[in-house]
Structure formats: structure tokens, C-alpha cells
Scaffold this active site. Structure first.
Site, short mmCIF file in Angstrom:
data_model
loop_
_atom_site.label_atom_id
_atom_site.label_comp_id
_atom_site.label_asym_id
_atom_site.label_seq_id
_atom_site.Cartn_x
_atom_site.Cartn_y
_atom_site.Cartn_z
N ASP A 26 -9.97 -3.37 -5.66
CA ASP A 26 -9.11 -2.60 -5.04
C ASP A 26 -9.15 -1.21 -5.91
O ASP A 26 -9.16 -1.32 -7.03
CB ASP A 26 -7.54 -3.04 -4.79
N SER A 38 0.61 -1.26 -0.11
CA SER A 38 -0.10 0.16 -0.01
C SER A 38 0.75 1.23 0.15
O SER A 38 1.64 1.45 -0.85
CB SER A 38 -0.90 -0.16 1.24
N HIS A 92 -7.86 -5.06 -1.29
CA HIS A 92 -6.36 -4.35 -1.09
C HIS A 92 -5.59 -5.14 -0.19
O HIS A 92 -6.00 -5.78 0.96
CB HIS A 92 -6.83 -3.16 -0.55
#
Length: 317
Positions: free
Chosen positions: A250, A157, A280
Site C-alpha cells: 500500500d 483510507s 490498501h
């Protein structure tokens, strides 16, 4: 440049459960709004000096690196194993969670790698300039004893975006960079400007633009197009090989597709692992699909170790 579509089956029961619970109540993203001066911002500023608890240190084998409180290491049985510099996710705002440490302990146990995990400066107290300054200082220290060709950058991320941005910064500065990068759903444009994101948001069970963009604003300080903030806008030529893991449920998936196209045009070697229906950073979750992704990541690290042991220092990875 290869694309591997994984999980050619309906999402497992575990994956469906994860997708169901990663909704508005998910603790990382349930804040209604983040505005400078609010109690939320003040509380998070106080947590900038966060460290893993004594219980976590014992459970996961976390050791301060060079007696520093802002860098932690996990070591395995092989002192000659590769080094993984892991940059954690959390919207440039949150500290690493237990699922990060579980994943890193598995990585060390399965590959013999040594993990170095900096607790880099985070918003709202700090912005991208202090973050990059800290990571650059760590890298300079690491190069005193470590062959960079034996180092992998890895991140999820926000941490994946930081890993890519930092590799670009090293290349532009003429400094040695890592031998490769493993990116788990990296945040490539923190402003989330891809028009496909609006449609993608309808299937993402976890991320909402209105919840994470205020966090990004503290980090970017208005410098949205700077590749140090949004590495999608930096050059990809001259970077080491990239292994990229991405779920299609995502909001960051459209930028992953754009990244792959850009990498192909600029000669950056990328292996893209696309998992239909996965959320995600799905490789970190306790699902069948997450376990399969972790197994592949462990194989990548093991193969990287074997290849770089044979190659002389400075040889292309």
C-alpha cells in the site's frame, strides 16, 4: 504502543487474486486524470447528493438518521451498544461502496454496535472546509444524547484520515472527543510526499499517485499542510487510543510507519496491526486475511463496549 504483525504466512489464494484484480482497471482509480471543468469532474459534482439505493437500504438495513438524507445508520439488537461513527473512504471523491455496507452490517451483527455513517461533502464540489463543518455539526447533534466516551470513530483510507483529523480538531477546540479510533489504512498526508512512496508504489496493486493526487487537490485547495487535510502534521498528544490496520502493499504504508514513530514520541496510544503483502484497506476484502482483520476489529469494539459500560462518563478510556 504495540505492533502486531499478522498473517505470518504467504498470502492466501484469495489475497493473491485480489491483488491481481486491483490494478488499473479497478473502478475507483481508473480515471486517467481529474481536472476541474472536465466531464469527469462535472459528473462527480452531480453525484455529491448521492444516496444509497432502495435496494441497498433494504439489503443492509440502512435507515436515515434523524430523517436526514446525508446521514445513515445501521442498528443491532442492543439499544445500549456503543456507537461507531464511520467515515467512508474513496479519495474524498467517491461515495461508499457495497463493501463498506457489507462490513458495517457484519460489524453491527457481531458487536451490537450502532453505526452512524455520514455521507460527508466530497470533492470536486466541496473541499475540506465544508466536510469538517458537516461532520462537526453531526457531532454536536450526537453529543446531545450520547456519551462521547461510548463512541468510536472508525474510517478507511480518506475516511480514516478524516477521522483522525476531526479528532485533532475536537481536541484543539476543547470539545469532547471519542473514546477511541479504529483506522484502516488512513490517508495521513494527502500530498503523498514521503520519499519511500515511490518504492512502495512498485508493489501496490491498487493506488497510483498520478490518479489520486488530482482528486486530493480538489479537497485540499492548496492547504496541503493543514492538519485538517493531512493529519500526519497535527499533534497526536491528547488523542484517544488508536487501533491501526495497515497492509504493506500500500503506498500509504510509509506514512503509517511515520505515524507510529510520531505517536510513540508524543504519547499517543497506538496498537498497529501490520499485514505483510496485503493491499490498501485489506480488512474490507473477502479474503482469509480480511476475515481475520474483521474478527479482530469486532473484538476491539466488543472489548471497548465492555470497558466503557463499566467506566463512569468522562473516565479515561
Amino acid at each position: 504502543m504495540t505492533t502486531v504483525q499478522v498473517n505470518n504466512h504467504k498470502p492466501s489464494l484469495g489475497a493473491r487474486i485480489i491483488n491481481a484484480v486491483l490494478g488499473p482497471g479497478y473502478h475507483l482509480f481508473r480515471r486517467r486524470e481529474v481536472v476541474e471543468g472536465t466531464p469527469q469532474a462535472r459528473d462527480m459534482a452531480k453525484s455529491a447528493a448521492w444516496q444509497p439505493s432502495g435496494r441497498a437500504q433494504k439489503a443492509y438495513g440502512l435507515i436515515p438518521w434523524q430523517d436526514r438524507s446525508d446521514v445513515w445508520t445501521l442498528t443491532g439488537a442492543d439499544p445500549q451498544g456503543p456507537v461507531v461513527v464511520y467515515l467512508h473512504g474513496g479519495s474524498y471523491w467517491h461515495e461508499p461502496g457495497g463493501f463498506h455496507w457489507v462490513f458495517l452490517r457484519q460489524l453491527v451483527n457481531r458487536t451490537g454496535a450502532r453505526v452512524i455513517a455520514p455521507l460527508y461533502p466530497r470533492a470536486p464540489k466541496y473541499d475540506y472546509r465544508q466536510t469538517h463543518e458537516m461532520v462537526m455539526g453531526l457531532w454536536d447533534e450526537l453529543l446531545e444524547t450520547q456519551d462521547p466516551a461510548r463512541v468510536l470513530f472508525m474510517g478507511d483510507s480518506a475516511g480514516g484520515g478524516l477521522a483522525l483529523a476531526f479528532a485533532q480538531e475536537l481536541r484543539d477546540a476543547g470539545k469532547p472527543g471519542p473514546g477511541g479510533m479504529v483506522l484502516l489504512a488512513p490517508w495521513l498526508d494527502v500530498a503523498l510526499r514521503n520519499p519511500e512512496i515511490a518504492r512502495q508504489e512498485q508493489v501496490d496493486p491498487m493506488l497510483r499517485r498520478e490518479r489520486i493526487l488530482p482528486m486530493a487537490a480538489f479537497y485540499a485547495k492548496g492547504d496541503w499542510d493543514n492538519p485538517l487535510v493531512s493529519p500526519l502534521f497535527g499533534q497526536l498528544k491528547g488523542l484517544p487510543p488508536v487501533w491501526f490496520f495497515q497492509g504493506t502493499y500500500d503506498i500509504l504504508y510509509p506514512d503509517a510507519v511515520q505515524f507510529q514513530k510520531k505517536a510513540a514520541g508524543e504519547g499517543c496510544e497506538v496498537d498497529m496491526y501490520v499485514a505483510p503483502g496485503m493491499p490498501h484497506v485489506y480488512p474490507l476484502y473477502p479474503t482469509r486475511e480480511g476475515a481475520a482483520a474483521r474478527k479482530e476489529i469486532f473484538r476491539i469494539v466488543t472489548d471497548f463496549d465492555a470497558r466503557t459500560r463499566r467506566e463512569p462518563a468522562g473516565a479515561p478510556a
